[in-house]
Enzyme design. Structure first.
Site, PDB file in Angstrom:
ATOM      1  CE  LYS A 161      -5.980   0.201  -8.979  1.00  0.00           C
ATOM      2  NZ  LYS A 161      -5.689   1.456  -9.674  1.00  0.00           N
ATOM      3  CB  SER A 211      -4.765   2.966 -18.807  1.00  0.00           C
ATOM      4  OG  SER A 211      -5.244   3.907 -17.866  1.00  0.00           O
ATOM      5  CG  ASN A 214      -4.584  -3.511  -7.552  1.00  0.00           C
ATOM      6  OD1 ASN A 214      -5.320  -3.836  -6.626  1.00  0.00           O
ATOM      7  ND2 ASN A 214      -3.864  -2.391  -7.536  1.00  0.00           N
ATOM      8  CD  GLU A 241      -4.808   3.328  -6.655  1.00  0.00           C
ATOM      9  OE1 GLU A 241      -5.195   2.301  -6.073  1.00  0.00           O
ATOM     10  OE2 GLU A 241      -4.922   3.500  -7.884  1.00  0.00           O
ATOM     11  CG  HIS A 249      -0.979   0.558  -6.050  1.00  0.00           C
ATOM     12  ND1 HIS A 249      -1.604   1.766  -6.240  1.00  0.00           N
ATOM     13  CD2 HIS A 249      -1.193  -0.168  -7.177  1.00  0.00           C
ATOM     14  CE1 HIS A 249      -2.181   1.764  -7.435  1.00  0.00           C
ATOM     15  NE2 HIS A 249      -1.943   0.595  -8.025  1.00  0.00           N
ATOM     16  N   GLY A 266      -5.720   4.509 -14.050  1.00  0.00           N
ATOM     17  CA  GLY A 266      -7.149   4.833 -13.995  1.00  0.00           C
ATOM     18  C   GLY A 266      -7.531   6.043 -14.827  1.00  0.00           C
ATOM     19  CD  GLU A 317       0.619  -0.234 -11.082  1.00  0.00           C
ATOM     20  OE1 GLU A 317      -0.100  -1.017 -11.695  1.00  0.00           O
ATOM     21  OE2 GLU A 317       0.279   0.311 -10.013  1.00  0.00           O
TER      22      GLU A 317
HETATM   23  P1  13P Z   1      -5.698   0.777 -14.123  1.00  0.00           P
HETATM   24  O1  13P Z   1      -5.415  -0.420 -14.960  1.00  0.00           O
HETATM   25  O2  13P Z   1      -7.129   0.919 -13.714  1.00  0.00           O
HETATM   26  O3  13P Z   1      -5.128   2.038 -14.736  1.00  0.00           O
HETATM   27  O4  13P Z   1      -4.898   0.575 -12.737  1.00  0.00           O
HETATM   28  C1  13P Z   1      -3.576   0.208 -12.777  1.00  0.00           C
HETATM   29  C2  13P Z   1      -3.152  -0.117 -11.397  1.00  0.00           C
HETATM   30  O5  13P Z   1      -3.090   0.737 -10.537  1.00  0.00           O
HETATM   31  C3  13P Z   1      -2.831  -1.526 -11.095  1.00  0.00           C
HETATM   32  O6  13P Z   1      -2.210  -1.635  -9.875  1.00  0.00           O
END
Ligand code: 13P
Length: 257
Positions: free
Chosen positions: A15, A217, A13, A101, A99, A177, A171
């Protein structure tokens, strides 16, 4: 992983990262090291303005291109939004839905997530449905209830034959992150819970066919341990999917016979 019943899927992903030029450069670097992933499916979800560039650049890489979001309406006055049929027309096969976010910064509710799941499925696009708790929710002991609510709401009205096309991604928000990964046991436990929820809704046969990913992560050093959990069938990878060698190392961890 349990390949007898379901696919292992490693998905990136991106982003809001990577321009079209950077996408081409990424593909060039990836070409040098990408394995023939026989035992897992691989895909990268990219910003919608880069989908066409990524499709061309990844063509010889056995790497599908997914989208990061869609709108649930078919068309209309929704400035800036992208519909399922627009994605379908570009050849997109996967789209991330719900997601954390998007839930946090763009006010996406469980009801909106459910509408997006239906919009994707109606266009024959597989939704990667994200669920997960915040640290506060975990510490106050509501993880199980919250995950059940998110999974049940997202799948409301989805028939069993279409559920087979869905991927669920667990997640935990506190691991995204942050460099803080859930332990393999913590992640495995919630992924098993998700499968149990699906079993209650759809029966054992359907539940064992659904791919459930872990995201948060995931990186080359923790991927193998996470993927060794019986109910973790892949990863949804943010930061590490922006670096070809790290993404490939995670694919290699999943691509074991
Ligand atoms: P990270 O791997 O950067 O923690 O992000 C995970 C994520 O949000 C994948 O959708």
């Amino acid at each position: 992983m349990n390949r007898r019943y379901r696919k292992t899927v490693i998905a990136g992903n991106w982003k809001m990262n990577m321009t079209a030029s950077e996408t081409k450069q990424f593909a060039e670097e990836l070409k040098k090291i990408m394995p023939r992933a026989k035992w897992c499916d691989t895909l990268l979800c990219v910003p919608s303005c880069n989908i066409t560039t990524a499709m061309k650049a990844f063509k010889d890489l056995r790497l599908s291109v997914g989208a990061e979001n869609l709108h649930y309406e078919k068309s209309g006055a929704y400035t800036g939004e992208v519909s399922a049929s627009m994605l379908k027309d570009l050849g997109v096969k996967y789209v991330i839905v719900g997601h954390s976010e998007r839930r946090q910064y763009f006010c996406e509710t469980d009801q909106i997530v459910n509408k997006k799941v239906h919009a994707a499925l109606n266009a024959d696009i597989s939704p990667i449905i994200c669920v997960g708790e915040s640290l506060e929710q975990r510490e106050s002991g509501v993880t199980e209830d919250l995950i059940a609510l998110q999974v049940k709401s997202a799948l409301y009205g989805v028939p069993a034959d279409k559920l087979r096309r869905c991927i669920i991604a667990y997640e935990p928000i506190w691991a995204i992150g942050t460099g803080k990964t859930a332990t393999a046991e913590q992640a495995g436990e919630v992924c098993s819970l998700i499968r149990a929820i699906i079993r209650n809704l759809y029966g054992a046969r359907v539940a064992r066919s659904v791919t459930i990913q872990y995201g948060g992560s995931m990186n080359p050093s923790n991927a193998a341990e996470l993927l060794a959990q019986p109910d973790i069938d892949g990863g949804l990878i943010g930061g590490a999917s922006l670096k070809p060698e790290q993404f490939v190392a995670i694919i290699n961890a999943a691509n074991q016979e």
